[in-house]
Design an enzyme around this catalytic site. Structure first.
Site, PDB file in Angstrom:
ATOM      1  CB  ALA A   1       3.298  74.276  96.082  1.00  0.00           C
TER       2      ALA A   1
ATOM      3  N   GLY B   1       2.807  77.932  99.663  1.00  0.00           N
ATOM      4  CA  GLY B   1       4.078  78.333  99.450  1.00  0.00           C
ATOM      5  C   GLY B   1       4.274  79.634  99.003  1.00  0.00           C
TER       6      GLY B   1
ATOM      7  CD  GLU C   1       5.483  77.162 103.141  1.00  0.00           C
ATOM      8  OE1 GLU C   1       5.222  76.808 102.010  1.00  0.00           O
ATOM      9  OE2 GLU C   1       5.568  76.200 104.085  1.00  0.00           O
TER      10      GLU C   1
ATOM     11  CD  GLU D   1       0.302  75.371 103.079  1.00  0.00           C
ATOM     12  OE1 GLU D   1      -0.466  75.953 103.838  1.00  0.00           O
ATOM     13  OE2 GLU D   1       1.622  75.820 102.706  1.00  0.00           O
TER      14      GLU D   1
HETATM   15  C1  HXC Z   1      -2.725  75.427  90.952  1.00  0.00           C
HETATM   16  C2  HXC Z   1      -3.961  77.359  91.094  1.00  0.00           C
HETATM   17  C3  HXC Z   1      -3.501  77.473  92.245  1.00  0.00           C
HETATM   18  C4  HXC Z   1      -2.580  76.654  92.976  1.00  0.00           C
HETATM   19  C5  HXC Z   1      -5.157  79.190  91.963  1.00  0.00           C
HETATM   20  N1  HXC Z   1      -4.898  78.169  90.638  1.00  0.00           N
HETATM   21  N2  HXC Z   1      -4.128  78.536  92.880  1.00  0.00           N
HETATM   22  N3  HXC Z   1      -3.397  76.184  90.611  1.00  0.00           N
HETATM   23  N4  HXC Z   1      -2.003  75.571  92.136  1.00  0.00           N
HETATM   24  N5  HXC Z   1      -1.917  76.871  94.262  1.00  0.00           N
HETATM   25  C6  HXC Z   1      -5.486  78.282  89.584  1.00  0.00           C
HETATM   26  C7  HXC Z   1      -6.848  77.858  89.622  1.00  0.00           C
HETATM   27  O1  HXC Z   1      -7.064  76.320  89.362  1.00  0.00           O
HETATM   28  C8  HXC Z   1      -7.651  78.391  88.399  1.00  0.00           C
HETATM   29  O2  HXC Z   1      -6.992  77.898  87.105  1.00  0.00           O
HETATM   30  C9  HXC Z   1      -6.831  79.738  88.392  1.00  0.00           C
HETATM   31  O3  HXC Z   1      -5.527  79.747  89.146  1.00  0.00           O
HETATM   32  C10 HXC Z   1      -7.528  81.141  89.096  1.00  0.00           C
HETATM   33  O4  HXC Z   1      -8.070  80.508  90.405  1.00  0.00           O
HETATM   34  P1  HXC Z   1      -9.281  80.593  90.981  1.00  0.00           P
HETATM   35  O5  HXC Z   1      -9.457  79.848  92.194  1.00  0.00           O
HETATM   36  O6  HXC Z   1     -10.376  80.456  89.840  1.00  0.00           O
HETATM   37  O7  HXC Z   1      -9.686  82.091  91.594  1.00  0.00           O
HETATM   38  P2  HXC Z   1     -10.270  82.724  92.559  1.00  0.00           P
HETATM   39  O8  HXC Z   1     -11.563  82.259  92.742  1.00  0.00           O
HETATM   40  O9  HXC Z   1     -10.010  84.492  92.404  1.00  0.00           O
HETATM   41  O10 HXC Z   1      -9.431  82.264  93.915  1.00  0.00           O
HETATM   42  C11 HXC Z   1      -8.247  82.616  94.395  1.00  0.00           C
HETATM   43  C12 HXC Z   1      -7.841  81.690  95.498  1.00  0.00           C
HETATM   44  C13 HXC Z   1      -8.115  80.212  95.199  1.00  0.00           C
HETATM   45  C14 HXC Z   1      -8.469  81.907  96.620  1.00  0.00           C
HETATM   46  C15 HXC Z   1      -6.283  82.161  95.795  1.00  0.00           C
HETATM   47  O11 HXC Z   1      -7.484  80.071  93.812  1.00  0.00           O
HETATM   48  C16 HXC Z   1      -7.285  79.243  95.918  1.00  0.00           C
HETATM   49  O12 HXC Z   1      -7.619  78.992  97.238  1.00  0.00           O
HETATM   50  N6  HXC Z   1      -5.996  78.660  95.537  1.00  0.00           N
HETATM   51  C17 HXC Z   1      -5.359  77.576  96.263  1.00  0.00           C
HETATM   52  C18 HXC Z   1      -4.577  78.101  97.453  1.00  0.00           C
HETATM   53  C19 HXC Z   1      -3.922  77.327  98.078  1.00  0.00           C
HETATM   54  O13 HXC Z   1      -4.553  76.323  98.654  1.00  0.00           O
HETATM   55  N7  HXC Z   1      -2.447  77.236  98.407  1.00  0.00           N
HETATM   56  C20 HXC Z   1      -1.883  76.411  98.984  1.00  0.00           C
HETATM   57  C21 HXC Z   1      -1.219  75.351  97.801  1.00  0.00           C
HETATM   58  S1  HXC Z   1      -0.281  74.104  98.752  1.00  0.00           S
HETATM   59  P3  HXC Z   1      -8.163  77.196  86.344  1.00  0.00           P
HETATM   60  O14 HXC Z   1      -7.432  76.552  85.030  1.00  0.00           O
HETATM   61  O15 HXC Z   1      -9.119  76.381  86.975  1.00  0.00           O
HETATM   62  O16 HXC Z   1      -8.893  78.399  85.776  1.00  0.00           O
HETATM   63  C22 HXC Z   1       1.260  74.789  98.959  1.00  0.00           C
HETATM   64  C23 HXC Z   1       2.240  73.934 100.027  1.00  0.00           C
HETATM   65  C24 HXC Z   1       3.457  74.431  99.884  1.00  0.00           C
HETATM   66  O17 HXC Z   1       1.536  75.831  98.769  1.00  0.00           O
HETATM   67  C25 HXC Z   1       4.371  73.347 100.431  1.00  0.00           C
HETATM   68  C26 HXC Z   1       5.883  73.475  99.926  1.00  0.00           C
HETATM   69  C27 HXC Z   1       5.983  73.541  98.526  1.00  0.00           C
END
Ligand code: HXC
Length: 258
Positions: free
Chosen positions: A65, A109, A112, A132
């Protein structure tokens, strides 16, 4: 209709739905999820579509998400919007089959959403996880529930409680994905699978899907009864006559989808 976050391609009877926010690793923003809901409504309503394929790009199916969109949510925002029910559960109501073609990250997400599809075919570079916990939240779209049913308590607990990611090999061993294919062949393989399904009797494929899903929602006795009733119903279809006649006549069946 044009979408900002999704690409829709129609290939014969297959709808190929590509999540398309590559700069944000396909983070699932509210707008993207609304568009996905709209695409799925259209595909379900279109009799020419028999199978949907949901995919991302080589780096990410979806990294979760959109964290930026929800960072400032209050409890009341989340509660009042029933976050995430409205636009996130459309996939689970699809009656036509949906295959997830996952390369790269399927996190939070994203994992999911992949699990809401009927089955997942993974590229060798796929990575699944429910990270998360690292953000101070828990999964909210089935991560603690569907994952546990798919891979069992121990692995689901470890993933949800530590945020550890699983690679494609482990995901296949654990039963999260149906099979792994080389990353550069993912889409071709999945489209090939979808094309095989699209040639089958559409109502029978939908019935088979309904029956497998029943296994999650009922006791074995009830599930078996449901299956038997639906099995009996297939004998009311022209496609059953065609399928069996074609076998006996040693030819390829030509299903009318009725
Ligand atoms: C918003 C995101 C994002 C996310 C990545 N980006 N994941 N933006 N929401 N979930 C954006 C980053 O901010 C960045 O933008 C660009 O994508 C590239 O990401 P990087 O982190 O620079 O890439 P990398 O170093 O290759 O790392 C990849 C990654 C990391 C390991 C996947 O991005 C990461 O940990 N992302 C978050 C994963 C996460 O926590 N997901 C769960 C979310 S909560 P900029 O603008 O900075 O370049 C969830 C709850 C669901 O899903 C509940 C139901 C709705």
């Amino acid at each position: 209709m044009d979408y900002n976050n999704i690409l829709l391609e129609i290939h014969d009877n297959i709808a190929l739905i590509k999540l398309n926010r590559p700069k944000a690793l396909n983070a699932l923003s509210p707008e993207l999820m609304q568009e996905l809901t709209d695409v799925l409504d259209r595909c379900e309503a279109d009799p020419a579509i028999h199978v949907m394929v949901l995919t991302g790009n080589e780096k990410a199916f979806a990294a979760g998400a959109d964290i930026k969109a929800m960072k400032d949510f209050s409890y009341m925002d989340a509660y009042k919007q029933n976050f995430i029910t409205r636009d996130w559960e459309r996939l689970t109501r699809c009656r036509k089959p949906v295959i997830a073609a996952v390369a790269g990250y399927a996190l939070g997400g994203g994992c999911e959403v992949a699990m809401m599809c009927d089955f997942i075919i993974a590229a060798e570079n796929a990575k699944f996880g429910q990270p998360e916990i690292n953000l101070g939240i828990i999964p909210g779209a089935g991560g603690t529930q569907r994952l546990t049913r798919l891979i069992g308590k121990s692995k689901a607990m470890e993933m949800c409680l530590t945020g550890r990611l699983m690679d494609a090999q482990e995901a296949e061993r654990a039963g999260l994905v149906s099979r792994i294919v080389p990353t550069d062949k993912l889409l071709a393989e999945v489209m090939n699978t979808a094309a095989q399904m699209a040639k089958l009797s559409q109502p029978v494929v939908m019935m088979a899907k309904e029956c497998v899903n029943r296994a999650y929602e009922s006791s074995l006795t009830e599930g078996l009864l449901f299956e038997r009733r639906v099995f009996h119903a297939t004998f009311a279809l022209e496609d059953q006559k065609e399928g069996m006649s074609a076998f006996i006549e040693k030819r390829t069946p030509n299903f009318n989808h009725q």
